[in-house]
Structures are given as structure tokens and as C-alpha cells.
Design a protein around this motif. Sequence first.
Motif, mmCIF file in Angstrom:
data_model
loop_
_atom_site.group_PDB
_atom_site.id
_atom_site.type_symbol
_atom_site.label_atom_id
_atom_site.label_comp_id
_atom_site.label_asym_id
_atom_site.label_seq_id
_atom_site.Cartn_x
_atom_site.Cartn_y
_atom_site.Cartn_z
ATOM 1 N N LEU A 181 9.277 6.356 4.506
ATOM 2 C CA LEU A 181 8.564 5.876 3.337
ATOM 3 C C LEU A 181 8.670 6.905 2.219
ATOM 4 O O LEU A 181 8.801 8.111 2.472
ATOM 5 C CB LEU A 181 7.097 5.662 3.707
ATOM 6 N N ASP A 182 8.622 6.450 0.966
ATOM 7 C CA ASP A 182 8.503 7.365 -0.168
ATOM 8 C C ASP A 182 7.077 7.890 -0.164
ATOM 9 O O ASP A 182 6.149 7.232 -0.645
ATOM 10 C CB ASP A 182 8.808 6.616 -1.471
ATOM 11 N N GLU A 242 3.248 1.955 6.615
ATOM 12 C CA GLU A 242 4.627 2.215 7.005
ATOM 13 C C GLU A 242 5.571 1.483 6.057
ATOM 14 O O GLU A 242 5.144 0.626 5.280
ATOM 15 C CB GLU A 242 4.854 1.764 8.447
ATOM 16 N N PRO A 243 6.859 1.807 6.084
ATOM 17 C CA PRO A 243 7.795 1.150 5.160
ATOM 18 C C PRO A 243 7.974 -0.328 5.487
ATOM 19 O O PRO A 243 7.919 -0.727 6.653
ATOM 20 C CB PRO A 243 9.115 1.906 5.394
ATOM 21 N N LYS A 244 8.202 -1.127 4.452
ATOM 22 C CA LYS A 244 8.590 -2.509 4.704
ATOM 23 C C LYS A 244 9.967 -2.507 5.368
ATOM 24 O O LYS A 244 10.862 -1.764 4.963
ATOM 25 C CB LYS A 244 8.651 -3.293 3.387
ATOM 26 N N GLY A 279 6.587 5.665 10.307
ATOM 27 C CA GLY A 279 7.898 5.334 9.749
ATOM 28 C C GLY A 279 8.732 6.544 9.389
ATOM 29 O O GLY A 279 8.431 7.252 8.433
ATOM 30 N N GLY A 280 9.771 6.809 10.165
ATOM 31 C CA GLY A 280 10.726 7.858 9.839
ATOM 32 C C GLY A 280 10.228 9.272 10.056
ATOM 33 O O GLY A 280 10.872 10.226 9.597
ATOM 34 N N ARG A 291 13.051 -6.739 13.783
ATOM 35 C CA ARG A 291 11.679 -6.513 14.230
ATOM 36 C C ARG A 291 10.921 -5.785 13.121
ATOM 37 O O ARG A 291 11.524 -5.113 12.290
ATOM 38 C CB ARG A 291 11.647 -5.699 15.526
ATOM 39 N N PRO A 292 9.599 -5.898 13.109
ATOM 40 C CA PRO A 292 8.809 -5.208 12.099
ATOM 41 C C PRO A 292 8.666 -3.734 12.437
ATOM 42 O O PRO A 292 9.216 -3.248 13.420
ATOM 43 C CB PRO A 292 7.459 -5.921 12.184
ATOM 44 N N GLY A 293 7.905 -3.048 11.601
ATOM 45 C CA GLY A 293 7.682 -1.628 11.857
ATOM 46 C C GLY A 293 8.560 -0.774 10.981
ATOM 47 O O GLY A 293 9.326 -1.260 10.142
#
Length: 220
Positions: free
Chosen positions: A151-152, A134-136, A169-170, A143-145
Motif C-alpha cells: 500500500l502507499d 490493505e491494498p485493493k 499488504g506487502g 482472490r481478495p487481500g
Amino acid sequence: MAHHPVSGARGVKICGLTEEAGFDACVTHGADWVGFVFFDRSPRCVTPAQAHALSARHGGGPARVGLFVHPDDETLARVLEGVSLDILQIYASFERATEVHERFGLPVWLSQPVSARADLPACCPTGVERLLIEPKPPASATRPGGNAQQLDWGLMDGWTPPFPWMLAGGLNPDNVVQAVTITGAPAVDVSSGVESAPGIKCPDAIARFIQNARSVTFSA
């Protein structure tokens, strides 16, 4: 309780379940996994009792995944006393992930945030069943996630790791086909992308996401 995707089918996880309509839609439309968030800074955080009440609505169906952020053993034990989980999904180090698996004897999924191809992991820690790519999170994130970031996906073009992984992610019903076509992800994870409000899932969006994610066949 647990079940796993049929061989050749793309696995789908719906994360951040907090209410009955969303949970029921996951069961009705055949999600492979449902995720309960045990992290108090998330708008999707539930208590073990709330997760148990939702899970008890259906005796079978999706495997139950608990999401934890740098959890200590006491936190994990307390949650597991209140609700039966099939999988522990954690944000932690490789070493900690191995410890958690050894301590609790449950499959562990480990988050791997990436922002460049060099961040893609080359191996999977001992005792970890699956890595989540997942994206940084942005520097301002609390929060993380994925934080609804996309993401690319081109970073994973041609990336074929020798271990199970999942794209997060997204993602949403409208872009998941493109995402899996580019990345070849064997499984996908969505949370905010199937919501009408933070923590409130849209049953129609869940249905479309699952259908679209599975509409892309694996290449030979």
C-alpha cells in the motif's frame, strides 16, 4: 485461549499458517494472533481439521483468527464445529459483518481495501472489533487481500481513526519498521512476507518480523 497485545505494544498477526514449524515459531516469538485461511482459492487454505491440529499443539499463546471470504452462515458454522476460533476475519459488507457478529457472538474483523485516501473508512460498523487496511487487489487477482502488494503508506499519514485497525499488504521483516513509522499502525498483519514458499512460513523471518514491528515505539 485468546490474548491481546499488552497496552502500548504493537500487535502482530501472522496469517496463513499451514504447517507446524510456522505455527510453533509464532508461539515461540510471541505473535498476538495467528490466522487460518478458509478460502479454497488461497494456497494457504486449510481445513478445519488441519487448523485444529495446529492449534492443539499449544493450549495458549496467540489468539486464533479464521479468515473467510463472503462466507454464509453454514460455512462459518461448519468451520467453528471443527476448530475453536477467537476471531472471525471476513471480506464482506458492513451490514454482513454486523450480522456475522450477532449470529456467532465472536469478535469480527473486517477487511477494508483502499487505493486512495478517500477510501479510508471514517467509521467502524456495529459489532466489528477491528478494520484491516490493505491494498485493493489488482483487477486480475483471483482472490481478495493484499496479494503481496504494498500500500502507499503515505495515504495514512496523519490518519487517526477512533477505532482499532491493522495494516496489511506487502509487509515483510525489512519494511515493517518504515511502514509503522509512516502510518502509525497499532497492529500489523503479514502472510507471504514471512514465507519461503507459498503457504510455508520461515521461522527466522517470523522472528525478525515480530521483533522489528515492535521496535518502533508509539509517539506520544
